[in-house]
Scaffold this motif. Sequence first.
Motif, PDB file in Angstrom:
ATOM      1  N   PHE B 310      -5.739   5.746  10.372  1.00  0.00           N
ATOM      2  CA  PHE B 310      -6.724   6.509   9.601  1.00  0.00           C
ATOM      3  C   PHE B 310      -7.895   5.657   9.115  1.00  0.00           C
ATOM      4  O   PHE B 310      -8.975   6.179   8.876  1.00  0.00           O
ATOM      5  N   VAL B 311      -7.680   4.362   8.925  1.00  0.00           N
ATOM      6  CA  VAL B 311      -8.807   3.529   8.488  1.00  0.00           C
ATOM      7  C   VAL B 311      -9.251   2.568   9.593  1.00  0.00           C
ATOM      8  O   VAL B 311      -9.977   1.624   9.349  1.00  0.00           O
ATOM      9  N   LEU B 373       4.800  11.848   2.708  1.00  0.00           N
ATOM     10  CA  LEU B 373       3.782  12.870   2.467  1.00  0.00           C
ATOM     11  C   LEU B 373       2.510  12.244   1.895  1.00  0.00           C
ATOM     12  O   LEU B 373       1.398  12.619   2.250  1.00  0.00           O
ATOM     13  N   MET B 374       2.713  11.270   1.007  1.00  0.00           N
ATOM     14  CA  MET B 374       1.532  10.599   0.432  1.00  0.00           C
ATOM     15  C   MET B 374       0.746   9.896   1.521  1.00  0.00           C
ATOM     16  O   MET B 374      -0.482   9.936   1.548  1.00  0.00           O
ATOM     17  N   THR B 377      -1.260  12.218   3.545  1.00  0.00           N
ATOM     18  CA  THR B 377      -2.452  12.716   2.842  1.00  0.00           C
ATOM     19  C   THR B 377      -3.572  11.700   3.047  1.00  0.00           C
ATOM     20  O   THR B 377      -3.495  10.570   2.567  1.00  0.00           O
ATOM     21  N   LEU B 378      -4.632  12.115   3.752  1.00  0.00           N
ATOM     22  CA  LEU B 378      -5.622  11.153   4.242  1.00  0.00           C
ATOM     23  C   LEU B 378      -6.187  10.231   3.162  1.00  0.00           C
ATOM     24  O   LEU B 378      -6.200   9.016   3.317  1.00  0.00           O
ATOM     25  N   ALA B 379      -6.652  10.824   2.055  1.00  0.00           N
ATOM     26  CA  ALA B 379      -7.357  10.011   1.067  1.00  0.00           C
ATOM     27  C   ALA B 379      -6.436   8.978   0.424  1.00  0.00           C
ATOM     28  O   ALA B 379      -6.867   7.879   0.090  1.00  0.00           O
ATOM     29  N   ILE B 380      -5.145   9.325   0.259  1.00  0.00           N
ATOM     30  CA  ILE B 380      -4.217   8.365  -0.339  1.00  0.00           C
ATOM     31  C   ILE B 380      -3.896   7.260   0.656  1.00  0.00           C
ATOM     32  O   ILE B 380      -3.797   6.091   0.312  1.00  0.00           O
ATOM     33  N   ASP B 381      -3.783   7.641   1.925  1.00  0.00           N
ATOM     34  CA  ASP B 381      -3.503   6.634   2.946  1.00  0.00           C
ATOM     35  C   ASP B 381      -4.594   5.568   2.988  1.00  0.00           C
ATOM     36  O   ASP B 381      -4.315   4.398   3.222  1.00  0.00           O
ATOM     37  N   VAL B 382      -5.845   5.993   2.742  1.00  0.00           N
ATOM     38  CA  VAL B 382      -6.939   5.016   2.754  1.00  0.00           C
ATOM     39  C   VAL B 382      -6.629   3.876   1.779  1.00  0.00           C
ATOM     40  O   VAL B 382      -6.811   2.707   2.098  1.00  0.00           O
ATOM     41  N   HIS B 383      -6.128   4.231   0.601  1.00  0.00           N
ATOM     42  CA  HIS B 383      -5.852   3.185  -0.386  1.00  0.00           C
ATOM     43  C   HIS B 383      -4.588   2.381  -0.057  1.00  0.00           C
ATOM     44  O   HIS B 383      -4.595   1.159  -0.143  1.00  0.00           O
ATOM     45  N   VAL B 384      -3.515   3.045   0.338  1.00  0.00           N
ATOM     46  CA  VAL B 384      -2.240   2.321   0.457  1.00  0.00           C
ATOM     47  C   VAL B 384      -1.968   1.782   1.857  1.00  0.00           C
ATOM     48  O   VAL B 384      -1.051   0.984   2.041  1.00  0.00           O
ATOM     49  N   HIS B 385      -2.761   2.162   2.840  1.00  0.00           N
ATOM     50  CA  HIS B 385      -2.572   1.654   4.195  1.00  0.00           C
ATOM     51  C   HIS B 385      -2.614   0.123   4.203  1.00  0.00           C
ATOM     52  O   HIS B 385      -3.449  -0.489   3.563  1.00  0.00           O
ATOM     53  N   GLY B 386      -1.667  -0.465   4.954  1.00  0.00           N
ATOM     54  CA  GLY B 386      -1.676  -1.920   5.081  1.00  0.00           C
ATOM     55  C   GLY B 386      -1.195  -2.661   3.853  1.00  0.00           C
ATOM     56  O   GLY B 386      -1.317  -3.870   3.767  1.00  0.00           O
TER      57      GLY B 386
END
Lengths: 315, 552
Positions: B310-311, B373-374, B377-386
Amino acid sequence: MYHWIPFWPDAAAVNAVVVNNLYVAELGLSAVIMSTVVIMMLSFCIRYRRGSAASRANLVEETWHFEAAWTAATLGVFLILFVWGAAIYLWLFRPPPADEEVYVIGKQWMWKVEHPGGQREIDALHVPVDKIIRLVMSSEDVIHSFFVPAFRIKHDVVPGTLETIWFKATKTGVFRLECTQYCGLQHATMHGQVVVMTAPEYARWLAEQGVHESLAAQGADLFRAHGCSGCHGENSTVHAPSLRGLYGTLVHLQDGSVRVADDAYLRDCILNPRSFTVAGYPPVMPDFSGQLGEDELMKLIAYIKSLRRDQELGQ
Amino acid sequence: MSTTTFGRAPGASSEPSYLTSENTVVSWLFTRDHKRIALLFFASITFFFFVGGAAATLMRMNLATPQGLLQPSLYNRMFTMHGIIMVWFFLIPSIPTTFGNFFIPMMIGAHDLAFPRVNLLSWYVFNLSGLVVLYALVMGGADTGWTFYTPLSTVYANGYVFAAAMAVFINGFSSIMTALNFVVTIHRLRAPGMTWMRLPLFVWAIYAVSVVMLTATPVLAMDTFLLAVERFIGIGLFDPRHGGDPLLWQHMFWFYSHPAVYIMILPAMGVVSEIIPCYARRPVFGYAGMTTALMSIAILSFFVWAHHMFVAGISLYSSIFFSLATFFVAVPSAIKVFNWTVSLHKGRIVFDAPMLYALGFVLLFTMGGVTGLMLATLAIDVHVHGTYFVVAHFHYIMVGATVSAFFGALHYWWPKMTGRLYPEMWARFAAILTYVGFNLTFFPQFVLGYLGMPRRSYAYPEDWQSWNLLSSAGASILAVAYFLPLLYLGWSLFWERKADANPWRATGLEWITSSPPPKHNFERTPIVQLGPYSYDPENDTFVTQEGTQDAT
């Protein structure tokens, strides 16, 4: 802000507040789901343990409408989360018109930053508060990922493309900048800080960096040095597309496609012009891949972006 | 508990068991008996579980202090090897190759798998790939992460990347052979009366996972092959300087590796669906729904791979599609959690070790699910990805849930496989310790992830030490919990009581034959009368699938 045991990162940008609200809502929902499962499991385990006198008559057998209702309810809740998350995602990754534009280059293992005025820094990014800052990012080697936890923004920086993200800091202070894509041996040391300052402090900081030639001016020098002006210049006799006022317009290509002349398009054209021949022009431009570093590309793009309709092209 | 003997049972025989019928080294190395091959696999994967665990121990030791104790290069090689070994040499093969190999033929009333020699070959190929990965490890290891992201892995990384990738390449063939064998066996060798809707859920789960393995694993072979070509010749597939695309690797890699997550969890779901009805003494709630959920997870798992990207710079609209698809795949998973929980209602529940592992599985899987689920959720994944949030999430699913189910299966079927019971109190203690140790290890990582701690870092700011210390402490408890069964199960082989044919009073066909089973499983082919899980909690009785009724 230091806590003995930190639970929550700062929320220091408009982006952070919006993402945080969604996160809190989803945290609440997760707590509801989790406790429903735990409470059901515990109460059944206690009531129906072997040896309890509870009645086991009339066991619930398969009831499709019960299962269908449960499935539909689950799907409904999931769809709400999906739409909410997707809406914010689109907002996060579509940069609005920026007050300030900064170039960021990822390199094993540092963040190189170049301000429009030519000021450079490494592993640090100074920005003014309450302004929309747009970052144009690229990588010189492997994939890195630009992450500021306090702003809730992150984007991979992939070699071969330009990526843009934006943020608007709401608090002054110093915030961590991370690399979240594993990028080799010293990945763990590839971090830095984002320093958010008031507008006057920021102006003072820029001035303190000494006098620099602006990025666009450095780009203009490169434009001449690499012979671009020979064809794209004002007095050139070669039939080449004009670059004046090009940035942000629609370009019709030879193959029939249409591209917006954004940062990524300009980069592609410089490195690989034959794939992006503009309609009506002969494919004669040499390709510059391997001849220009990422920072040189950034400068050339900054120069091309700076060319307005009424401006003279470098000779 | 009555000790009924199954006078009529087709399998109960005076024949020597599969363990003792022949007892030379050669008879083991050239065996075509699925039960012996299962034990051979069990030995191999147990070895790799402890190798991968040793790497994890070093990592958690390193992360107990902010500056780290290990050299960066050693730490990077450790997490790479931990990932490669745990994913391909333990989690993916674990339940299918041991319990699938052992019990699929027995549960459907067959005498062996469809292709016994292919089954044996699969074990040899697995060990060959194991030798290659050990070679890479001993020679110095690779430091790309198990995901081998390009261009780091093709151009910039040093170390034994090629050997590690080849190990994965060879390992895939073992997976494919095993899966092929299961699909053909389940289609062709079911006993009379064993219709599709009478299959135990474990058989359904193995069937679903085999379909995924057969379709996804060839992609992995292509990926690792292209990676090797790129690394040696530099044809530029993944290199932007030659017109390639670094993201192409990620698409190809996750096209296999996302379904691989379901390859790990589906068999675990099957195990839990066996254990819960047996110890709750009631039929599983919604059998048809459970089979539908298994198959829909298997199919949907192919349409979610880009949620790892996603990012990464893919188009915003494709992100939206993959986010939606990810929410869809969560629906059948939610159905399963609900059905397992409701399966406790009006039961007559016994809290033996396998049941404790199974209940732990449901809780850990739910925790992994809601955090999934978090991430969807696209916007949350942006923060927690990686970040460590992702590390915690996938460990809850892949380790918390899958390994709990693996240990549940081990305890549940141990008497059948070895003919011995085990010390129940020790087993319950290990099950509870696993649950406590696991949560203590991985829950703090959710907090660390949201705080912004990047994964794959050997050092971190001092503020985060308390959570890391807690996690490392939990890891040492978890290590004890994982090591303990090795001791008491080993002990049980020599000193514990002998098990009768059906010590848990379960309904599956594997329980009608003696413990341990004779070489050909059944004296004569059983004739199946009923579906599985015919437990009656009201009268405390049960009926085996072969039609024998008994009191519990």
